[in-house]
Design a protein around this motif. Structure first.
Motif, short mmCIF file in Angstrom:
data_model
loop_
_atom_site.label_atom_id
_atom_site.label_comp_id
_atom_site.label_asym_id
_atom_site.label_seq_id
_atom_site.Cartn_x
_atom_site.Cartn_y
_atom_site.Cartn_z
N MET A 148 9.15 -23.07 -59.75
CA MET A 148 8.14 -22.41 -58.93
C MET A 148 8.48 -22.59 -57.46
O MET A 148 8.59 -23.71 -56.97
CB MET A 148 6.75 -23.00 -59.20
N ARG A 149 8.72 -21.49 -56.75
CA ARG A 149 9.01 -21.57 -55.33
C ARG A 149 7.88 -20.89 -54.58
O ARG A 149 7.44 -19.80 -54.92
CB ARG A 149 10.34 -20.89 -55.00
N THR A 150 7.40 -21.54 -53.55
CA THR A 150 6.29 -21.01 -52.78
C THR A 150 6.64 -21.01 -51.30
O THR A 150 7.59 -21.63 -50.86
CB THR A 150 5.02 -21.86 -52.99
N THR A 151 5.87 -20.25 -50.54
CA THR A 151 5.97 -20.29 -49.09
C THR A 151 4.81 -21.10 -48.57
O THR A 151 3.65 -20.80 -48.84
CB THR A 151 5.92 -18.86 -48.51
N ASP A 152 5.11 -22.16 -47.82
CA ASP A 152 4.06 -23.03 -47.30
C ASP A 152 3.25 -22.29 -46.24
O ASP A 152 3.78 -21.90 -45.21
CB ASP A 152 4.67 -24.29 -46.71
N THR A 153 1.99 -22.08 -46.51
CA THR A 153 1.11 -21.40 -45.55
C THR A 153 0.10 -22.37 -44.95
O THR A 153 -0.82 -21.95 -44.25
CB THR A 153 0.37 -20.23 -46.24
N THR A 154 0.28 -23.66 -45.22
CA THR A 154 -0.69 -24.64 -44.74
C THR A 154 -0.37 -25.16 -43.35
O THR A 154 -1.21 -25.81 -42.73
CB THR A 154 -0.72 -25.85 -45.71
N GLY A 155 0.83 -24.91 -42.87
CA GLY A 155 1.26 -25.47 -41.60
C GLY A 155 1.84 -26.86 -41.72
O GLY A 155 2.32 -27.42 -40.72
N ILE A 156 1.82 -27.44 -42.91
CA ILE A 156 2.29 -28.81 -43.09
C ILE A 156 3.79 -28.92 -42.83
O ILE A 156 4.26 -29.87 -42.18
CB ILE A 156 1.93 -29.33 -44.49
N LEU A 157 4.57 -27.96 -43.33
CA LEU A 157 6.01 -28.01 -43.09
C LEU A 157 6.31 -27.96 -41.59
O LEU A 157 7.12 -28.73 -41.08
CB LEU A 157 6.73 -26.87 -43.81
N ASP A 158 5.65 -27.07 -40.88
CA ASP A 158 5.87 -26.98 -39.43
C ASP A 158 5.49 -28.29 -38.73
O ASP A 158 6.19 -28.75 -37.83
CB ASP A 158 5.06 -25.83 -38.84
N GLU A 159 4.38 -28.90 -39.17
CA GLU A 159 3.98 -30.18 -38.58
C GLU A 159 5.05 -31.25 -38.82
O GLU A 159 5.39 -32.02 -37.91
CB GLU A 159 2.66 -30.64 -39.20
N ALA A 160 5.58 -31.27 -40.04
CA ALA A 160 6.59 -32.27 -40.37
C ALA A 160 7.87 -32.04 -39.56
O ALA A 160 8.48 -32.99 -39.05
CB ALA A 160 6.90 -32.24 -41.86
#
Length: 340
Positions: A1-13
């Motif tokens: 399962m591959r998803t696109t992070d829309t939570t902003g968490i990846l950008d924060e990290a």
């Protein structure tokens, strides 16, 4: 399962991690941006900050700049690790001034001959950055991550030369089986790489982008499967025999098709060289069974284990998608020390 992070968490990290340099102790790569991208890509964004907290002790401050890289002096700065900050700053300016695909297309053929520097980690980092950009995530932190990956690659640029062409094999799996191990298996990556004097010819006749893509896909699958039987030779470094060519494969859709054939050649050399440098004397089994676990279950186990190479191999295994690839990811869990 591959998803696109829309939570902003990846950008924060990524913003947290961009305060750190691409290496520590002058030689060990910072794997955090790659690992957190893989976590977010497979629906584990909720684990990202906790994972970064555990990894923080392995990070060092961003290095000091020496002199700006320019159109006039970039060749002299290529392959100079002390210029990492200069190179990252250069690509930060490049990606701010023009579309990231244009920057990648311009620099990929310049950097491709030096794919082997930094134990192939720079191109792997670029592959993770490109994947998230292709998924529609052209945010500031993700463009900055591409700049960091390209800058690290330029600073650690290392070509290989003098490798003799040995008799090859038809398929990728057979070609990897035909790779001769280096006579002395000790020392770090640069020392071992210098001992690689010959590799089997494979896919040398490829002339079309479509065939290059097919062969590169075959190579990633074969190298991933091979880890299940040969990963004990060096559980960490042999991961790169699969993840380095997979980084190139992930990047192909963002590149001009004219670059696909030379990209295959560089990826094969990298995968075969890593195989030669760390191959065990004997495999554990010639035809290991796959696993009945689902892809999601395998990736969850890798996430819980926490080791960055385990996460990245599981990420590649999910790209391959078959039971033998998933078994290879579980083998990495078994062989590797968990992230404390």
């Amino acid at each position: 399962m591959r998803t696109t992070d829309t939570t902003g968490i990846l950008d924060e990290a990524l913003q947290r991690l961009h305060r750190s340099g691409p290496e520590r102790l002058g030689r060990l790569s910072n794997h955090a941006p790659m690992a957190v991208e893989a976590l977010a890509a497979h629906g584990r964004a909720g684990s990202v900050h906790r994972w970064v907290d555990l990894y923080t002790s392995r990070l060092e401050e961003f290095p000091s700049a020496v002199e700006p890289v320019t159109a006039a002096n970039w060749r002299a700065a290529l392959g100079e690790p002390r210029r990492a900050a200069d190179w990252i700053g250069h690509f930060g300016r490049e990606t701010a001034e023009r579309p990231w695909r244009d920057v990648l297309a311009r620099w990929w053929p310049r950097l491709l001959p030096g794919l082997y520097g930094g134990a192939t980690h720079p191109v792997i980092r670029v592959g993770h950055a490109v994947r998230t950009l292709l998924a529609g995530g052209g945010t500031g932190p993700r463009l900055t991550e591409l700049a960091h990956g390209l800058g690290y690659w330029a600073a650690r640029y290392r070509p290989v030369a003098g490798i003799a062409a040995l008799p090859g094999a038809g398929g990728a799996a057979a070609a990897l089986d035909a790779v001769p191990a280096v006579a002395v298996q000790d020392g770090g990556f640069p020392d071992r790489l210098a001992r690689v004097t010959g590799l089997p010819v494979w896919a040398a006749e490829v002339a079309t982008p479509e065939e290059a893509h097919r062969r590169l896909t075959e190579l990633v699958r074969a190298a991933t499967h091979r880890y299940a039987t040969h990963g004990h030779g060096e559980p960490t470094m042999l991961v790169h025999a699969a993840t380095a060519p997979n980084a190139v494969l992930r990047t192909l859709p963002a590149l001009p098709r004219a670059l696909w054939v030379p990209s295959l050649a560089a990826a094969w050399t990298a995968s075969a060289a890593v195989t030669a440098m760390y191959a065990p004397r004997d495999p554990v089994a010639r035809n290991p069974p796959g696993t009945t676990m689902t892809a999601e279950e395998v990736f969850e186990r890798a996430t819980a284990h926490g080791d960055e190479h385990v996460i990245k191999l599981a990420d590649t295994a999910l790209d391959v998608g078959d039971a033998r690839a998933l078994a290879a990811a579980l083998r990495a869990v078994e062989l590797s020390e968990p992230l404390a």
